[in-house]
Design an enzyme around this catalytic site. Structure first.
Site, PDB file in Angstrom:
ATOM      1  N   SER A  41       0.801  -1.221   0.000  1.00  0.00           N
ATOM      2  CA  SER A  41       0.000   0.000   0.000  1.00  0.00           C
ATOM      3  C   SER A  41       0.839   1.280   0.000  1.00  0.00           C
ATOM      4  O   SER A  41       0.281   2.376  -0.114  1.00  0.00           O
ATOM      5  CB  SER A  41      -0.934   0.006   1.220  1.00  0.00           C
ATOM      6  OG  SER A  41      -0.201   0.041   2.425  1.00  0.00           O
ATOM      7  N   LYS A  92      -5.907   4.034   8.987  1.00  0.00           N
ATOM      8  CA  LYS A  92      -4.964   4.944   8.332  1.00  0.00           C
ATOM      9  C   LYS A  92      -5.466   6.386   8.366  1.00  0.00           C
ATOM     10  O   LYS A  92      -4.695   7.324   8.613  1.00  0.00           O
ATOM     11  CB  LYS A  92      -4.729   4.490   6.893  1.00  0.00           C
ATOM     12  CG  LYS A  92      -4.009   3.153   6.778  1.00  0.00           C
ATOM     13  CD  LYS A  92      -3.876   2.702   5.329  1.00  0.00           C
ATOM     14  CE  LYS A  92      -3.165   1.358   5.220  1.00  0.00           C
ATOM     15  NZ  LYS A  92      -3.030   0.888   3.827  1.00  0.00           N
TER      16      LYS A  92
END
Length: 813
Positions: free
Chosen positions: A693, A736
């Protein structure tokens, strides 16, 4: 020595009568005194003291007679024997309180004609008459005396220790049969009943005959003891002395005709009956009990079988909590114990609703997954409270032996059931809420795979017949509500994960932390440190500052530690009486916690070239990830450092390849790939990092470094990148985004396919952030870089030469 000299007027006088001599009576609970025996007594009962004092004032004689029942405190005439010993008081010493130390000497046998117990006397008296001795034939009596003397010598040879003065006096007593018999009785270990029996025998022939029988029995016992000692000493050593003593006792009891009822086995059998065992367990218990009854009581196997049967009897084979599920009460409990976690509570209530309608546990096992300190374990306790069931917890972290789950087989020394059965026993019911904590940290080695052993326990189709190696009989776990907890799912084996329904616990927002701290953490910390709410107060602004500047986590544990530090310092001030109340404010916070541990934000102070901010997911929640790229003169080598895993290293290579394909856009010189080395680094090099990611952040940092274009300091980004520049969907969006918000970022770039995940983000967080959804890396460049050059018609793209990649990365520790 103080002798008792009381006035005669205190006690009425007893005169002699025509039927016998009247004397004071001293009843004894646990002693029968024989003629010729000198005994030391402690006299404390009121009537006994009065009788002793009357004896001292008169002839110093009193009747000593034994009680039939030792438990009677104030004996009546019918509670005493009719035959006793007339004794002479030798010495009296006053003790503390109302007690006396009295030394008496037995003189002769007497029979009680009549007990005198009138109100005019403060003690018990008796009218007595002496008992005569009948000797019988002198020749037969002498023969019996010689036989007693011979047996007495055998008794001494067999090991009985007799005082020397008794032995010498027996040799001299040839013409006093009564005195001779009494001395032999004193050398024997007789009960009070046996002493009384000998005292009442007036025929010397009968007394001598009984003495011979008693001596023979005593000699046989001593010989048997020596025989056992010789036999057992050959077989066993010093460490088994206790077994020797027990065998000796058992043999003596058998020789004396004392039966062993083995009441403990009977009580164990009754306990097994009350346990209402299953059909299989009942058959097994019957078999083992039969073995136990046939076995030698001191065989080593006895303790193993007893322990096994006790385990069977202690398990809740049919005991269960029967409180029905109240959905309103369950919701109230969950809301009272935990703030936030709306989705988690909704799913739990749905789960409980199904259990209420079906009347039994059915379906997947719940597994709470989230960062440490997010309330996974405590919400399991709340579920048990809401259902009215017992709560048990077992930590599986670090378990590597399958026997920890299934138990050890009984062939092993120290075998015991597995942790599941142990906790079921502790709960006392067969339907508790059972929490399997840290299920993601189970290991495996040569001793087996504990995760595989859990499959049977957690499978609703199989756990009604769960087999523990120690029990050797099935146990029904179908009514147990199992709940697992984990920080990550990657380490859970697929077969086990397939049996779990995962409920993710996201990190808390600052507002949620504030509310939880105010309602739950701070009151609990105050109580734990012996304070009251009036003695310590923290204003809202200071509490928010502590959350923002002293903790940086997804959970609440560090926040609770910081509050506990404040409470301890306040407790010291209060205990030293330096202050009765303390108000913690922004002005004096450093006195309690020191300087702030974290800056106001973690974002960069200014726009930097070659530095991008990525977003990462960890087991402890979301984190921001700084990615650095630095070009330098060289020969086209690429170095990747920061302890990156294989997947992340490949993402860096893919990102670099894509940036090279955009060389024309960034106006790179044709020989840049031959004359420039590129170093890519991710700080915190001691922490391993992996995953795809960070691809868009890597591409942005590389493009910025090569094109000399700064990256915006307030932008965070996440997403996997392909060689064609597509931005692919990733996971952990909520964690996140919360990490980016904590760090002070204002713009978040996410993959376009993750737009649906914004519903998980709290509304107050979404309103503070700007979200950009990108489907291609070019869109990321457009928003992350301070400027993006556009190629003109006269410009031609330059083809770069692929740099030489190093096969391994340098790790900075």
């Amino acid at each position: 020595m103080n002798q008792v000299n009381s006035k005669r007027s205190e006690f009425p006088q007893i005169a002699e009568s025509s039927t016998g001599l009247s004397v004071p009576v001293l009843p004894l609970r646990d002693k029968v005194i024989l003629p010729g025996e000198i005994v030391s007594l402690v006299v404390g009962r009121g009537r006994s003291v009065a009788a002793m004092q009357e004896a001292v004032q008169k002839r110093r004689e009193l009747l000593i007679v034994a009680q039939r029942d030792q438990a009677i405190e104030q004996p009546k005439p019918e509670d005493l024997y009719q035959v006793g010993t007339l004794a002479r008081v030798i010495q009296v010493v006053k003790l503390d309180g109302d007690s006396y130390h009295v030394v008496v000497e037995g003189r002769s046998r007497v029979r009680v004609v009549e007990y005198l117990a009138t109100q005019s006397l403060s003690y018990l008296a008796a009218r007595i008459t002496p008992l005569t001795i009948t000797s019988g034939e002198s020749i037969k009596l002498e023969a019996l005396r010689r036989s007693i003397t011979e047996r007495f010598g055998e008794l001494i040879a067999a090991g009985r220790r007799i005082p020397l003065e008794i032995r010498e006096e027996l040799e001299r007593l040839t013409h006093d049969p009564e005195r001779f018999a009494n001395l032999v009785l004193l050398a024997l270990d007789l009960s009070n009943e046996e002493r009384q029996e000998f005292l009442e025998v007036g025929d010397m022939l009968e007394r001598f005959t009984k003495l011979i029988d008693r001596l023979i029995k005593e000699i046989d016992v001593l010989k048997l003891e020596k025989k056992l000692e010789r036999e057992t000493s050959k077989q066993i050593g010093k460490m088994q002395k206790e077994i020797i003593l027990r065998e000796r006792m058992r043999a003596i009891e058998k020789e004396l005709g004392v039966s062993d009822e083995r009441g403990d086995l009977a009580s164990l059998a009754k306990k097994l009956e009350r346990a209402r065992l299953s059909k299989e367990a009942k058959a097994k218990a019957k078999e083992e009990m039969s073995r136990l009854r046939r076995m030698n009581a001191y065989s080593p196997e006895v303790s193993y079988i007893r322990t096994y049967l006790e385990w069977l009897s202690d398990l809740p084979w049919s005991t269960r909590d029967k409180k029905p599920i109240d959905m309103k009460a369950a919701k109230k409990v969950l809301d009272a114990d935990h703030y936030g976690l709306k989705d988690i509570k909704e799913r739990i209530l749905e789960y409980l609703a199904v259990q209420k309608l079906r009347g039994k546990i059915q379906g997947s096992i719940l597994c709470f997954v989230g960062a440490p300190g997010t309330g996974k374990t405590s919400i399991g306790q709340s579920i048990a409270k809401a259902m009215g069931r017992k709560f048990v917890r077992v930590s599986l972290g670090g378990i590597r032996d399958e026997a920890e789950i299934r138990g050890h087989r009984r062939t092993y020394v120290g075998a015991m059931p597995g942790r599941i059965i142990q906790k079921i026993k502790d709960a006392g019911t067969k339907n508790p809420v059972f929490m399997l904590d840290e299920i993601d940290k189970i290991g495996q080695d040569f001793r087996g795979d504990p995760a595989a052993a859990l499959l049977e326990a957690l499978d609703p189709e199989q756990n009604s017949n769960f087999s523990d190696h120690y029990l050797e009989v099935p146990f029904d776990l179908s009514e147990v509500l199992f709940i697992g907890t984990a920080n990550i799912l990657d380490t859970i084996p697929p077969a086990l994960r397939d049996r779990l329904e995962v409920l993710r616990f996201p990190g808390y927002t600052e507002e949620e932390k504030f509310t939880i701290a105010r309602k739950h953490l701070l009151p609990r910390v105050i109580i734990q440190n012996g304070l009251t709410a009036r003695q310590v107060t923290i204003d809202d602004e200071t509490l928010r500052f502590i959350i923002r500047r002293y903790t940086r986590e997804a959970g609440l544990r560090n926040l609770e530690r910081e509050l506990a530090r404040i409470a301890r310092k306040v407790a010291r001030k209060v205990s030293e009486k330096r202050s009765t109340t303390v108000h913690v404010s922004h002005a004096n916070l450093t006195d309690f916690l020191g300087p702030a541990k974290f800056p106001e934000t973690l974002k960069e102070e200014k726009d930097e070239i070659g530095m991008a901010t990525g977003l990462a997911w960890t087991a402890a929640g979301g984190e921001i990830l700084t990615i650095e790229a630095l070009p330098m003169p060289g020969r086209g080598n690429v170095t990747i450092t920061g302890q990156l895993g294989k997947v992340m290293r490949e993402s860096a290579q893919a990102a670099f390849s894509f940036v090279r394909s955009r060389a024309e856009l960034f106006r790179l010189s044709p020989d840049v790939a031959q004359k420039v080395d590129l170093h890519i680094h991710v700080p915190s090099g001691a922490i391993p990092k992996d995953g795809p990611s960070a691809g868009v952040a890597l591409a942005t940092a590389i493009a910025s470094a090569l094109a000399k274009i700064p990256v915006r300091k307030d932008v965070g980004m996440t997403g996997e990148v392909t060689l064609r520049g597509k931005v692919l969907e990733i996971g952990g969006i909520k964690e996140k985004v919360l990490a980016a918000h904590r760090a002070g970022l204002t713009t978040i770039i996410l993959p376009k396919d993750n737009e649906k995940d914004l519903t998980e983000i709290p509304e107050n967080i979404r309103s503070d952030l700007k979200f950009i959804f990108a489907g291609h890396v070019d869109e990321v460049f457009a928003h992350a870089l301070t400027e993006v050059p556009t190629k003109t018609k006269r410009e031609k793209p330059h083809q770069l030469i692929a740099p030489r990649m190093r096969p391994t990365a340098s790790i900075v520790t």
